[in-house]
Design an enzyme around this catalytic site. Structure first.
Site, PDB file in Angstrom:
ATOM      1  NE  ARG A 196      -2.016  -2.989   7.457  1.00 25.28           N
ATOM      2  CZ  ARG A 196      -0.768  -2.528   7.349  1.00 25.28           C
ATOM      3  NH1 ARG A 196      -0.444  -1.327   7.793  1.00 25.28           N
ATOM      4  NH2 ARG A 196       0.170  -3.272   6.787  1.00 25.28           N
ATOM      5  CB  SER A 251      -4.525  -8.445   0.865  1.00 21.70           C
ATOM      6  OG  SER A 251      -4.768  -7.584   1.934  1.00 21.70           O
ATOM      7  CE  LYS A 310       0.380  -5.245   3.452  1.00 16.07           C
ATOM      8  NZ  LYS A 310      -0.694  -5.892   2.708  1.00 16.07           N
TER       9      LYS A 310
HETATM   10  N1  3NM Z   1      -2.566  -2.851   2.038  1.00 20.98           N
HETATM   11  P1  3NM Z   1      -1.589   4.293   1.643  1.00 20.98           P
HETATM   12  S1  3NM Z   1      -1.419  -1.277   0.437  1.00 20.98           S
HETATM   13  C1  3NM Z   1      -2.578  -1.624   4.222  1.00 20.98           C
HETATM   14  O1  3NM Z   1      -1.942  -3.569  -1.400  1.00 20.98           O
HETATM   15  C2  3NM Z   1      -2.261  -1.733   2.788  1.00 20.98           C
HETATM   16  O2  3NM Z   1      -2.884  -4.837   0.070  1.00 20.98           O
HETATM   17  C3  3NM Z   1      -2.166  -2.743   0.776  1.00 20.98           C
HETATM   18  O3  3NM Z   1      -1.554   2.899   2.412  1.00 20.98           O
HETATM   19  C4  3NM Z   1      -2.338  -3.804  -0.258  1.00 20.98           C
HETATM   20  O4  3NM Z   1      -3.021   4.580   1.321  1.00 20.98           O
HETATM   21  C5  3NM Z   1      -1.636  -0.757   2.041  1.00 20.98           C
HETATM   22  O5  3NM Z   1      -1.034   5.267   2.635  1.00 20.98           O
HETATM   23  C6  3NM Z   1      -1.199   0.580   2.538  1.00 20.98           C
HETATM   24  O6  3NM Z   1      -0.749   4.149   0.422  1.00 20.98           O
HETATM   25  C7  3NM Z   1      -1.916   1.690   1.835  1.00 20.98           C
END
Ligand code: 3NM
Length: 209
Positions: free
Chosen positions: A43, A112, A141
């Site tokens: 990503r 998602s 994100k």
């Molecule tokens: N997708 P971290 S949250 C890539 O909710 C991504 O669909 C998400 O990063 C979703 O583990 C997210 O650092 C980022 O919080 C998650």
């Protein structure tokens, strides 16, 4: 390996070079593989396509040698040319049915989701797995919605038959809350790529699952 076997694992790794403490995605993925991570998603929102292609070619070699499932975020062309195992798409990407036509039945498509309605609909549309999140507040994100909370995760764990990955704000200190509600695959982006010692961090997380 069939698609379910490719998706059956406890930790789902995602690259994020800007949070990787100056290490390249290649170095980080090597560490994740050495620590036993079995699914990795590429990503990278800000890089040019040629650079992403070159990086993914190397990551495909590494993941193939190690028997690790390799998923590309959003980019169907990139997934096809490097022969990834599949793609992960969001609610505002090309419709899943169109992506399926392009990729065929053998490739994995992850979607998602943020609500029970989206989860049920993803199953009907033929998603191979769903992302469930963001469970907690995340700063990783950019266009992310507010946390969906643990209730949605619990709903999915009890009602959805396909594999799912809990994501968003999950850290070593709160992973047990997610696991205890029935998540069997968790994704932590910054907690892993931003760890000084990635192998030690993963071992420590695993000891809690
Ligand atoms: N997708 P971290 S949250 C890539 O909710 C991504 O669909 C998400 O990063 C979703 O583990 C997210 O650092 C980022 O919080 C998650």
């Amino acid at each position: 390996m069939n698609k379910i076997d490719k998706l059956t694992t406890d930790l789902y790794g995602i690259t994020a070079e800007k949070f990787s403490l100056g290490r390249s995605n290649i170095e980080v993925v090597e560490e994740m593989i050495a620590a036993g991570v079995k699914i990795i998603q590429y990503r990278e929102k800000e890089k040019k396509m040629l650079y992403k292609y070159e990086e993914c070619q190397r990551l495909r070699e590494l993941t193939k040698e190690a028997g690790v499932t390799f998923i590309i975020n959003d980019d169907i062309h990139l997934a096809l040319v490097i022969d990834a195992d599949g793609v992960h798409i969001g609610q505002e990407d090309l419709p899943l049915e169109e992506v399926r036509k392009l990729l065929g039945e053998d490739k994995i498509i992850g979607l998602s989701t943020h609500s029970p309605q989206e989860a049920e609909y993803a199953v009907k549309r033929g998603a191979d797995y769903i992302g469930v999140g963001p469970i907690f507040k995340t700063y990783t994100k950019e266009d992310v919605c507010d946390p969906v909370g643990l209730e949605y995760l619990e709903y999915v764990a009890q009602n959805i038959e396909i594999p799912f990955v809990a994501i968003g704000g999950i850290k070593e200190h709160n992973v047990e809350q997610v696991w205890d509600l029935g998540a069997r695959c968790v994704c932590m982006v910054t907690e892993i790529v931003g760890a000084e010692d990635i192998r030690a961090k993963i071992a420590s997380i695993r000891s809690r699952l």
